[in-house]
Scaffold this motif. Sequence first.
Motif, mmCIF file in Angstrom:
data_model
loop_
_atom_site.group_PDB
_atom_site.id
_atom_site.type_symbol
_atom_site.label_atom_id
_atom_site.label_comp_id
_atom_site.label_asym_id
_atom_site.label_seq_id
_atom_site.Cartn_x
_atom_site.Cartn_y
_atom_site.Cartn_z
ATOM 1 N N LYS A 53 0.990 -1.253 -0.043
ATOM 2 C CA LYS A 53 0.124 -0.007 0.038
ATOM 3 C C LYS A 53 0.893 1.316 -0.251
ATOM 4 O O LYS A 53 0.551 2.277 -0.471
ATOM 5 C CB LYS A 53 -0.899 0.102 1.231
ATOM 6 N N LYS A 54 2.064 1.186 0.499
ATOM 7 C CA LYS A 54 2.763 2.511 0.898
ATOM 8 C C LYS A 54 3.711 2.623 -0.560
ATOM 9 O O LYS A 54 4.248 3.844 -0.933
ATOM 10 C CB LYS A 54 3.870 2.133 1.741
ATOM 11 N N PHE A 55 3.821 1.560 -1.523
ATOM 12 C CA PHE A 55 4.777 1.578 -2.633
ATOM 13 C C PHE A 55 3.985 1.623 -3.705
ATOM 14 O O PHE A 55 3.177 0.980 -3.790
ATOM 15 C CB PHE A 55 5.763 0.341 -2.557
ATOM 16 N N PRO A 56 4.612 2.309 -4.856
ATOM 17 C CA PRO A 56 3.771 2.435 -6.008
ATOM 18 C C PRO A 56 3.832 1.040 -6.655
ATOM 19 O O PRO A 56 4.624 0.276 -6.837
ATOM 20 C CB PRO A 56 4.853 3.373 -6.688
ATOM 21 N N LYS A 57 2.961 0.826 -7.538
ATOM 22 C CA LYS A 57 2.509 -0.400 -8.348
ATOM 23 C C LYS A 57 3.077 -0.296 -9.595
ATOM 24 O O LYS A 57 3.175 -1.325 -10.345
ATOM 25 C CB LYS A 57 0.831 -0.709 -8.481
ATOM 26 N N LYS A 58 3.658 0.792 -10.053
ATOM 27 C CA LYS A 58 4.143 0.945 -11.325
ATOM 28 C C LYS A 58 5.615 1.888 -11.227
ATOM 29 O O LYS A 58 5.634 2.945 -10.887
ATOM 30 C CB LYS A 58 3.574 1.879 -12.181
#
Length: 101
Positions: A53-58
């Motif tokens: 949730k804290k880190f970007p998915k892309k």
Amino acid sequence: MKTILITGSEGLCGESLYHYFKTKKYRVIGVDKKKLKNSRGIRFNLIKHLDAKKFPKKVDYIMHLAADIDQNDNYPLKTLRNNLLATFNTLWYANQVKAKC
């Protein structure tokens, strides 16, 4: 616009690379366990399992520069363990988002 995630972004090399890639028009996300300057990234200790949730998915690229350095070298095995965990978690995340390291 390509996205680069830099771990250890508050260190000497990480901070320099952060600013360099910003001038080259990349979207740059810094990650460090220290307080981040100007809210320019994610404050996170990489020895913990990464919270998706804290880190970007892309993310296109990851530069892993984070390191735990024990200045007194009192606990070399703990330092080694922390660095291995941080690298493992970073590689796990890179695999999840298909980023190049």
